[in-house]
Design a protein around this motif. Structure first.
Motif, PDB file in Angstrom:
ATOM      1  N   HIS A  39      59.755   6.246   3.747  1.00  0.00           N
ATOM      2  CA  HIS A  39      59.504   5.011   4.489  1.00  0.00           C
ATOM      3  C   HIS A  39      60.834   4.372   4.899  1.00  0.00           C
ATOM      4  O   HIS A  39      61.731   4.190   4.067  1.00  0.00           O
ATOM      5  N   TRP A  40      60.930   4.010   6.178  1.00  0.00           N
ATOM      6  CA  TRP A  40      62.154   3.449   6.741  1.00  0.00           C
ATOM      7  C   TRP A  40      62.021   1.930   6.811  1.00  0.00           C
ATOM      8  O   TRP A  40      61.091   1.408   7.413  1.00  0.00           O
ATOM      9  N   LEU A  41      62.966   1.234   6.208  1.00  0.00           N
ATOM     10  CA  LEU A  41      62.922  -0.222   6.194  1.00  0.00           C
ATOM     11  C   LEU A  41      63.589  -0.800   7.445  1.00  0.00           C
ATOM     12  O   LEU A  41      64.581  -0.260   7.944  1.00  0.00           O
ATOM     13  N   THR A  42      63.031  -1.881   7.918  1.00  0.00           N
ATOM     14  CA  THR A  42      63.582  -2.602   9.060  1.00  0.00           C
ATOM     15  C   THR A  42      63.686  -4.079   8.689  1.00  0.00           C
ATOM     16  O   THR A  42      63.345  -4.486   7.569  1.00  0.00           O
ATOM     17  N   SER A  43      64.112  -4.891   9.643  1.00  0.00           N
ATOM     18  CA  SER A  43      64.186  -6.326   9.398  1.00  0.00           C
ATOM     19  C   SER A  43      62.805  -6.974   9.391  1.00  0.00           C
ATOM     20  O   SER A  43      62.644  -8.111   8.950  1.00  0.00           O
ATOM     21  N   GLU A  44      61.797  -6.252   9.863  1.00  0.00           N
ATOM     22  CA  GLU A  44      60.428  -6.766   9.906  1.00  0.00           C
ATOM     23  C   GLU A  44      59.711  -6.431   8.607  1.00  0.00           C
ATOM     24  O   GLU A  44      59.614  -5.265   8.222  1.00  0.00           O
TER      25      GLU A  44
END
Length: 282
Positions: A46-51
């Motif tokens: 799973h790739w984390l973003t600012s959202e």
């Protein structure tokens, strides 16, 4: 789970002491690979973003930024961090490239890591079918032919080397301290080397004429001991191993530099995993 079905090839050469030591090494390597929380237990990437976002196999709502990964745990959701239960909001702080921390989750562990400039999550569950059904990795029989002498030639300064990754579009950057020169049947060859896990040791990523035929197409890895005072090293290709991406699509493994595509067939070390062969045939 055990790996009693792991292959036990017979050595081509009458080389009993080496053969027995190689078998012990390979069994230890297989046992580490099949660890309850090893790469065969990974169930997602799973790739984390600012959202802020949720993932089906991970507790909490996650986002990341300059301050590193942050999780907001709701209700009865919980992580175990440094052996302590954590609820509510938890800030992990910035994670170094190729670094990470492992925390406890229900039924397994969660790797919070940074790869290729991105913060990622990788849950690991011992009951994952890939791990439970693992039966060992096929290999070439160990042969004296593939224990080669080489020479480490350091660069004037470490060279920043960008390579691709098993994940399309991802890049890895390593400092290469030098190259290893060697020969096979009189053919001069060389491999760009990266620093190994043990201080002073070296690591090489390579492909060869067996790649995509009997061995995994993208890469194999070889650890090389520290050079002596004259730069001499030993390359034991019988210990060429697969990276995690040979088994799971949830890996971000680096690909070899272009110059490490050997024009010969290195018929030594680990072959393509049974699991990947089954996928390729489907």
């Amino acid at each position: 789970m055990t790996i009693n079905d792991a292959p036990t090839p017979t050595a081509v050469d009458p080389w009993p002491e080496y053969d027995e030591e190689w078998r012990r090494w390979h069994r230890r390597h297989e046992e580490a690979r099949a660890d309850p929380h090893g790469f065969l237990a990974v169930t997602g990437l799973h790739w984390l973003t600012s959202e802020p976002q949720r993932f089906p196999d991970v507790p909490g709502e996650w986002h990341t930024g300059e301050g590193g990964p942050v999780v907001a745990l709701g209700g009865d959701e919980e992580l175990t961090v440094d052996d302590q239960p954590v609820r509510g909001r938890h800030v992990f702080g910035p994670i170094a490239e190729r670094g990470g921390v492992t925390v406890g989750i229900e039924g397994g562990v969660l790797e919070v890591a940074r790869r290729g400039g991105h913060d990622i999550l990788r849950p690991r569950h011992p009951d994952h079918p890939l791990r439970v059904a693992y039966r060992g990795t096929p290999t070439y029989p160990p042969s004296r032919r593939w224990v080669l002498s080489g020479r480490f030639v350091p660069f004037d300064d470490p060279r920043s080397t960008t390579v691709g990754a098993a994940v399309k579009g991802l890049k890895h950057v390593y400092d290469a301290p030098g190259r290893i020169e060697f020969a096979v049947d009189g053919v001069p060859l060389s491999l760009t080397a990266f620093d190994g896990h043990v201080p002073g040791s070296l690591s090489v990523l390579f492909t060869d004429a067996t790649s995509g035929v009997t061995t995994y197409p993208a890469n194999r890895s070889l650890t090389v001991g520290a050079p002596d005072e004259q730069g001499r090293v030993s390359l034991d290709f019988n210990r060429a191993t697969n990276l995690p991406c040979a088994y799971t699509d949830f890996a971000t493994c680096p690909l070899p530099p272009a110059e490490n595509r050997l024009p010969i067939a290195v018929e030594a070390g680990e072959k393509s995993p049974y699991e990947r062969l089954a996928t390729d045939r489907s």
